[in-house]
Design an enzyme around this catalytic site. Sequence first.
Site, short mmCIF file in Angstrom:
data_model
loop_
_atom_site.label_atom_id
_atom_site.label_comp_id
_atom_site.label_asym_id
_atom_site.label_seq_id
_atom_site.Cartn_x
_atom_site.Cartn_y
_atom_site.Cartn_z
N HIS A 125 1.71 4.26 -2.47
CA HIS A 125 1.80 5.80 -2.82
C HIS A 125 2.33 5.99 -3.21
O HIS A 125 2.42 7.61 -3.98
CB HIS A 125 1.70 6.11 -1.54
CG HIS A 125 -0.02 6.09 -0.96
ND1 HIS A 125 -1.05 6.23 -1.66
CD2 HIS A 125 -0.63 5.50 0.19
CE1 HIS A 125 -2.09 6.27 -1.24
NE2 HIS A 125 -1.65 5.42 0.54
N CYS B 129 -8.75 -3.86 -3.40
CA CYS B 129 -7.93 -3.80 -3.30
C CYS B 129 -6.85 -2.75 -2.74
O CYS B 129 -6.70 -2.77 -1.39
CB CYS B 129 -7.83 -2.15 -4.73
SG CYS B 129 -5.73 -1.57 -5.10
N CYS C 119 -5.23 -0.18 -10.70
CA CYS C 119 -4.41 0.28 -9.76
C CYS C 119 -3.30 0.05 -10.82
O CYS C 119 -2.46 0.28 -11.07
CB CYS C 119 -4.20 0.17 -8.57
SG CYS C 119 -5.34 1.10 -7.38
N CYS D 287 -5.42 -3.68 -7.23
CA CYS D 287 -6.44 -4.37 -8.44
C CYS D 287 -5.85 -3.87 -10.13
O CYS D 287 -4.90 -3.19 -10.53
CB CYS D 287 -7.63 -3.50 -7.83
SG CYS D 287 -7.95 -1.91 -8.59
N HIS E 111 -5.85 6.09 -2.73
CA HIS E 111 -6.81 5.56 -1.96
C HIS E 111 -7.59 4.74 -3.49
O HIS E 111 -8.17 5.79 -3.99
CB HIS E 111 -7.56 5.84 -1.13
CG HIS E 111 -6.44 5.74 0.27
ND1 HIS E 111 -6.02 7.14 0.87
CD2 HIS E 111 -5.25 5.37 0.23
CE1 HIS E 111 -5.26 6.56 1.82
NE2 HIS E 111 -4.91 5.59 1.22
N CYS E 112 -8.22 3.99 -3.49
CA CYS E 112 -8.86 3.20 -4.35
C CYS E 112 -10.12 2.40 -4.11
O CYS E 112 -10.08 2.24 -2.41
CB CYS E 112 -8.65 1.76 -5.35
SG CYS E 112 -9.42 0.52 -6.43
N HIS F 98 0.86 -1.25 0.25
CA HIS F 98 -0.51 0.30 -0.03
C HIS F 98 0.96 1.22 -0.34
O HIS F 98 1.02 2.09 -0.50
CB HIS F 98 -0.85 0.12 0.95
CG HIS F 98 -1.59 1.00 1.22
ND1 HIS F 98 -2.57 1.30 1.48
CD2 HIS F 98 -1.59 2.18 1.40
CE1 HIS F 98 -3.53 2.52 1.03
NE2 HIS F 98 -2.54 3.12 1.64
N GLU F 99 2.44 1.87 1.17
CA GLU F 99 2.85 2.89 1.03
C GLU F 99 3.27 2.66 -0.10
O GLU F 99 4.01 3.81 -0.58
CB GLU F 99 3.28 2.70 2.17
CG GLU F 99 2.70 2.01 3.61
CD GLU F 99 1.37 3.83 3.06
OE1 GLU F 99 1.21 4.62 2.38
OE2 GLU F 99 0.83 3.52 4.07
#
Length: 175
Positions: free
Chosen positions: A128, A140, A162, A159, A134-135, A124-125
Site C-alpha cells: 500500500h 496475491c 502487482c 502476484c 487491493h488485488c 501487504h501494508e
Amino acid sequence: MDICIRPIGKVDGEVISFLRDKLKQVFGCCKVLIPMDVPMDAFNPYRNQFNSTVILLKIRPLCQIVLGVTEVDLYADRLNFVFGEAEVGGNRAIISLKRLRPEFYGEEPNYSLLKLRALKEAMHEIGHVLGLLHCNDEKCVMHFSNSIIDTDIKDWKYCTRCRAILERKGIKLNL
C-alpha cells in the site's frame, strides 16, 4: 529501498528479526529502529482496542518506509479490527501481531505460522505504501484479508500483475 521497522511497545524480538531479514532480502535494505511506546491516546476503553490510524500518524517517518509492528489489538473506523494499516503512497504502515497468533483463535502456538502471517501483513501494508491497492487474486499478498483465513490462503508475494505495477514505478524486488 530504505525500509525500517519500528517496534511499538514490547514486541517479540524473534518476529522482528525474521521480518527484518525477509524484508532486507526482498527490498535490499531493512533495519530495526529503537522501539516507541504504544500511544495511550489511541486506546479505546469501550472496544479494548487501539485505533490504528492514531498510532500510524505518530510513527515518525525516519526512513523511506517505516513499518510499525505492535502486539496490541488494532481497529480502524468502521471496522471491528485490522491486521494493519498504511498510508497509500505515503511512507508509514503498521501491523499488529495480536490476531496473527494462532492462540488468539484458541489454537496451539505456532511460531512458524505467526512469522509467515506477519510477513504477509508486512508485505501487504508495504505494498500500500508503494501505491498498490487491493488485488482480486486471492493468492496475491495484496488481496484484502477480512479474516485470518484470507491471510492464510494468500501467498506472501505480489502476484504478476502487482509486481508489474511496482516494476513500472522502478521498484525492483528480489522475489
